[in-house]
Design a protein around this motif. Structure first.
Motif, mmCIF file in Angstrom:
data_model
loop_
_atom_site.group_PDB
_atom_site.id
_atom_site.type_symbol
_atom_site.label_atom_id
_atom_site.label_comp_id
_atom_site.label_asym_id
_atom_site.label_seq_id
_atom_site.Cartn_x
_atom_site.Cartn_y
_atom_site.Cartn_z
ATOM 1 N N GLN A 52 1.672 0.607 -19.492
ATOM 2 C CA GLN A 52 1.904 1.930 -18.898
ATOM 3 C C GLN A 52 1.877 1.834 -17.376
ATOM 4 N N GLY A 53 0.966 1.030 -16.858
ATOM 5 C CA GLY A 53 0.843 0.878 -15.408
ATOM 6 C C GLY A 53 2.108 0.357 -14.761
ATOM 7 N N TRP A 54 2.730 -0.667 -15.347
ATOM 8 C CA TRP A 54 3.951 -1.214 -14.738
ATOM 9 C C TRP A 54 5.098 -0.205 -14.777
ATOM 10 N N THR A 55 5.176 0.583 -15.827
ATOM 11 C CA THR A 55 6.213 1.617 -15.873
ATOM 12 C C THR A 55 6.028 2.593 -14.716
ATOM 13 N N SER A 56 4.812 3.033 -14.518
ATOM 14 C CA SER A 56 4.496 3.975 -13.444
ATOM 15 C C SER A 56 4.667 3.347 -12.063
ATOM 16 N N GLU A 57 4.137 2.149 -11.883
ATOM 17 C CA GLU A 57 4.189 1.502 -10.557
ATOM 18 C C GLU A 57 5.617 1.158 -10.146
ATOM 19 N N LEU A 58 6.431 0.698 -11.089
ATOM 20 C CA LEU A 58 7.823 0.384 -10.735
ATOM 21 C C LEU A 58 8.594 1.644 -10.363
ATOM 22 N N ALA A 59 8.294 2.754 -11.004
ATOM 23 C CA ALA A 59 8.921 4.031 -10.616
ATOM 24 C C ALA A 59 8.493 4.394 -9.193
ATOM 25 N N GLU A 60 7.230 4.159 -8.858
ATOM 26 C CA GLU A 60 6.761 4.419 -7.489
ATOM 27 C C GLU A 60 7.436 3.491 -6.490
ATOM 28 N N LEU A 61 7.650 2.227 -6.866
ATOM 29 C CA LEU A 61 8.351 1.279 -5.982
ATOM 30 C C LEU A 61 9.760 1.778 -5.698
ATOM 31 N N VAL A 62 10.480 2.173 -6.728
ATOM 32 C CA VAL A 62 11.850 2.674 -6.537
ATOM 33 C C VAL A 62 11.833 3.920 -5.642
ATOM 34 N N GLY A 63 10.902 4.826 -5.873
ATOM 35 C CA GLY A 63 10.784 6.021 -5.027
ATOM 36 C C GLY A 63 10.502 5.661 -3.578
ATOM 37 N N TYR A 64 9.604 4.707 -3.361
ATOM 38 C CA TYR A 64 9.297 4.260 -1.991
ATOM 39 C C TYR A 64 10.535 3.660 -1.324
ATOM 40 N N LEU A 65 11.233 2.786 -2.021
ATOM 41 C CA LEU A 65 12.429 2.152 -1.456
ATOM 42 C C LEU A 65 13.508 3.185 -1.155
ATOM 43 N N ASP A 66 13.705 4.137 -2.052
ATOM 44 C CA ASP A 66 14.731 5.156 -1.846
ATOM 45 C C ASP A 66 14.400 6.068 -0.677
ATOM 46 N N ALA A 67 13.110 6.288 -0.425
ATOM 47 C CA ALA A 67 12.702 7.179 0.677
ATOM 48 C C ALA A 67 12.688 6.460 2.023
ATOM 49 N N ALA A 68 12.561 5.140 1.989
ATOM 50 C CA ALA A 68 12.433 4.362 3.236
ATOM 51 C C ALA A 68 13.759 4.217 3.957
ATOM 52 N N CYS A 101 0.824 -1.221 0.000
ATOM 53 C CA CYS A 101 0.000 0.000 0.000
ATOM 54 C C CYS A 101 0.854 1.266 0.000
ATOM 55 N N ALA A 102 2.157 1.132 0.185
ATOM 56 C CA ALA A 102 3.036 2.302 0.134
ATOM 57 C C ALA A 102 3.399 2.693 -1.297
ATOM 58 N N TRP A 103 3.342 1.745 -2.241
ATOM 59 C CA TRP A 103 3.745 2.075 -3.611
ATOM 60 C C TRP A 103 2.761 1.597 -4.683
ATOM 61 N N PHE A 104 1.971 0.597 -4.399
ATOM 62 C CA PHE A 104 1.169 -0.022 -5.445
ATOM 63 C C PHE A 104 -0.290 0.407 -5.404
ATOM 64 N N GLY A 105 -0.907 0.340 -4.266
ATOM 65 C CA GLY A 105 -2.295 0.750 -4.105
ATOM 66 C C GLY A 105 -2.424 1.582 -2.851
ATOM 67 N N ASN A 106 -3.651 1.888 -2.480
ATOM 68 C CA ASN A 106 -3.872 2.666 -1.262
ATOM 69 C C ASN A 106 -4.157 1.798 -0.056
#
Length: 156
Positions: free
Chosen positions: A140-156, A43-48
């Motif tokens: 398109q979704g996987w491109t966006s979601e994987l970018a969100e995953l990387v952002g979440y991991l980098d911020a954690a 829920c931190a990167w993929f859904g709410n």
């Protein structure tokens, strides 16, 4: 052209069946695994909202508040910390349609962190507009979601 007797599914069907994306993540596989396989991570990167019973046959649920969409998923493969797979509904089909795609994440340790590959397959069971909409939307979704995953991991 493929050698005699060797055909790609795409050549036979005339349209792609799978989406594949690979990203290099500057974090160890254990950290990436937790982001992929826990409710807190998902829920931190993929859904709410997310729930997950992390075992083959276990149920998982993702909810996206902005879209008002909920996906009921089934855990299919768990090989900690290298492979996680699930099936989920195909976007654009009615909620009671039994067809699903299979999503598999593969994690490989690298010197700098983790090589993460996601493959989603099963689009060949659709035709025409349904195929185009689901395949291109998820591409398109996987491109966006994987970018969100990387952002979440980098911020954690």
């Amino acid at each position: 052209m493929q050698p005699f007797g060797c055909y790609l599914l795409e050549d036979v069907l005339g349209f792609p069946d799978r989406i594949e994306r690979t990203v290099e993540v500057a974090h160890p596989p254990e950290k990436v695994w937790a982001a992929l396989t826990t409710a807190e991570g998902l829920c931190a990167w993929f859904g709410n909202e997310a729930t997950i019973d992390l075992r083959p046959g276990g149920a998982a649920r993702m909810r996206w508040n902005e879209e008002g969409f909920t996906a009921e998923m089934r855990v299919e493969r768990v090989e900690e910390p290298t492979v996680f797979g699930f099936t989920w509904p195909i976007s654009g089909l009615p909620a009671d349609d039994p067809r699903r795609t299979y999503v598999e994440f593969t994690l490989e340790p690298t010197g700098a962190g983790t090589r993460l590959t996601v493959v989603e397959s099963g689009f060949a069971q659709l035709s025409g507009d349904a195929h185009g909409k689901a395949y291109h939307g998820n591409t398109q979704g996987w491109t966006s979601e994987l970018a969100e995953l990387v952002g979440y991991l980098d911020a954690a």
